[in-house]
Write an enzyme that holds these catalytic residues in place. Structure first.
Site, PDB file in Angstrom:
ATOM      1  CD  GLU A  82      -1.525  -2.431   1.644  1.00 40.75           C
ATOM      2  OE1 GLU A  82      -2.325  -3.385   1.620  1.00 40.75           O
ATOM      3  OE2 GLU A  82      -0.331  -2.562   2.035  1.00 40.75           O
ATOM      4  N   PRO A 289      10.650 -13.825  -1.544  1.00 42.72           N
ATOM      5  CG  PRO A 289      11.439 -15.066   0.236  1.00 42.72           C
ATOM      6  CD  PRO A 289      11.894 -14.179  -0.866  1.00 42.72           C
ATOM      7  CG  LEU A 365      -1.145  -8.525 -12.281  1.00 38.50           C
ATOM      8  CD1 LEU A 365      -1.181  -7.910 -13.667  1.00 38.50           C
ATOM      9  CD2 LEU A 365      -2.230  -9.579 -12.147  1.00 38.50           C
ATOM     10  CB  ILE A 366       0.734  -3.532 -12.291  1.00 32.73           C
ATOM     11  CG1 ILE A 366      -0.755  -3.851 -12.416  1.00 32.73           C
ATOM     12  CG2 ILE A 366       1.078  -2.279 -13.085  1.00 32.73           C
ATOM     13  CD1 ILE A 366      -1.658  -2.866 -11.700  1.00 32.73           C
ATOM     14  CD  GLU A 367       7.520  -4.005  -8.569  1.00 28.08           C
ATOM     15  OE1 GLU A 367       8.578  -3.435  -8.270  1.00 28.08           O
ATOM     16  OE2 GLU A 367       6.784  -4.562  -7.722  1.00 28.08           O
TER      17      GLU A 367
END
Length: 456
Positions: A82, A289, A365-367
């Protein structure tokens, strides 16, 4: 606490007074928290053994701290994800209002540490207090923010109630609400419904999120997009990762932001695919991780399988650091560092999406797309449902049923260089096509502060 289910249809704002049943539900919730406060404090102290920041500023957890100048924009970013999502919003807010003062709060040590780089002179940072009436009243009295912004799914019954009474408009930014969370929230409607109704505004990621937020009782909802599309990769780290990849002279498959249960399944599938790995150029397996407190346990898990392990922390720090000469021959690298995801994506030829192979809803998943890395995801992506669907439609990602299928698909992509390059280009185009959420959200938040922007 996740946004609840609630009354269908849009609600009025300011909301009507809570019913007797709702007041009793909040009182019971507060009593439970008061009784649990000693255990909560002990948990923080124990967690502080491995992450010392949890033991710092403990009084802030109960709303105690120095008084701040009134009128700041308060942004609550619970943890690392966040906080990173809030970064482009904060940057855009400062562009539109250079005199803006920021109060940044967190719940986790990783969030607070990451948030330090977002601060400027005149800003403040502290822990969000536990959601007990006295603690949140003390917090609001000493901070006196102009507007409060909660990121993504955070909502707190007492905090929302007392912010409304104190005249602090609360915004849920980058808001998302899955159908699963909406159904779960209906079980606690008397407690959580009033908190949802007390929100002045929700800035939703998607139309589906907006519809569910309205059904939960939020008075005003606007679809603004996903802030994570506005996050730009760290170009220096990305370049360093690519340089390391060249030096390795072997392909790399990464499990990105993995969660508990996924590493063991991956290692089993990886070892079972020995012949396919040899045909794909004997790739390196990179595991990054999600939670730093699990680094040592995962390292032990890898070595127990008989695979050779090198840890990123062994390389040292600094912009010119390079892997030691013997690292290139290891079977597995463990990405046991923080704020280096751009480096790890730069290093990788294919990524597997952590959190999507257990019932955890997936990670960001955008990164991966912004770094141009082909992505394979499991069946569980409900936290990023629309982004997952769009990335698959764009050709940037593929879905598989489990980690054995993911390993097989990753090794097949390593052998199919043209298909891999096509996915990488599609990923970059997909990430670029959905930017702009930060500007839309900043406009509405500043309008609520009376500092420009659009109120419609």
């Amino acid at each position: 606490m996740t946004v609840p289910g609630g009354r269908p249809g849009a609600a009025a704002w300011p909301p009507p007074p809570d019913s007797l049943k709702e007041r009793l539900a909040r009182a019971a919730f507060s009593t439970v928290l008061r009784l649990a406060a000693p255990a909560y404090l002990i948990r923080l102290l124990l967690r502080g053994r491995s992450e010392p920041l949890y033991r710092a500023h403990l009084a802030e957890r109960f709303g105690v701290g120095p008084a701040l100048a009134p009128g700041a924009l308060w942004v609550h970013a619970v943890s690392l994800g966040e906080t990173r999502a809030a970064a482009p919003l904060i940057e855009r807010l400062r562009q539109q209002d250079p005199d803006l003062r920021l109060l940044l709060t967190h719940t986790t040590a990783t969030g607070r540490e990451a948030g330090q780089v977002l601060l400027r002179p005149g800003d403040a940072q502290c822990w969000l207090p536990v959601d007990m009436p006295g603690a949140v009243r003390r917090f609001l009295r000493r901070t006196r923010p102009a507007v409060g912004v909660l990121m993504e799914t955070e909502i707190w019954p007492n905090l929302q109630h007392h912010a409304l009474r104190a005249g602090v408009p609360m915004v849920l930014a980058n808001a998302r609400l899955s159908a699963r969370s909406l159904r779960r929230g209906e079980k606690f409607q008397s407690l959580l419904g009033p908190a949802a109704r007390s929100l002045r505004l929700a800035l939703a990621q998607t139309e589906d999120d907006a519809d569910r937020l309205r059904r939960a009782g939020v008075a005003e909802v606007q679809v603004s997009g996903n802030l994570k599309f506005d996050l730009q990769p760290d170009e220096a780290l990305l370049a360093r990762g690519r340089a390391w990849r060249v030096g390795l002279n072997r392909p790399v498959v990464m499990l990105a932001v993995s969660r508990e249960g996924e590493e063991a399944a991956l290692l089993s599938a990886w070892q079972a695919a020995a012949d396919a790995r040899a045909a794909a150029g004997s790739p390196l397996l990179l595991i990054v991780p999600r939670h730093p407190q699990r680094f040592d346990a995962i390292a032990a898990m890898v070595t127990e399988t008989g695979l050779t392990l090198v840890r990123r922390s062994q390389f040292g720090a600094g912009a010119d650091v390079v892997p030691p000469s013997d690292a290139a021959g290891a079977d597995v690298w463990l990405g046991d560092s923080m704020r280096e995801m751009s480096l790890y994506y730069g290093l990788s030829d294919v990524a597997l999406l952590g959190g999507s192979f257990e019932r955890l809803g997936g990670q960001n998943l955008i990164e991966a797309a912004a770094c141009g890395v082909p992505l394979l995801m499991g069946p569980h992506t409900f936290n990023f449902a629309e982004a997952a669907t769009l990335s698959i439609e764009a050709g940037a990602a593929r879905r598989v049923d489990d980690l054995p299928q993911a390993v097989a698909a990753a090794l097949a992509l390593l052998r199919a260089s043209d298909a891999r390059r096509t996915m990488a280009q599609a990923a970059l185009e997909f990430a670029g096509a959905h930017r702009g959420a930060a500007a839309r959200m900043a406009d509405r938040i500043l309008a609520l502060m009376g500092r420009g922007g659009s109120s419609s």
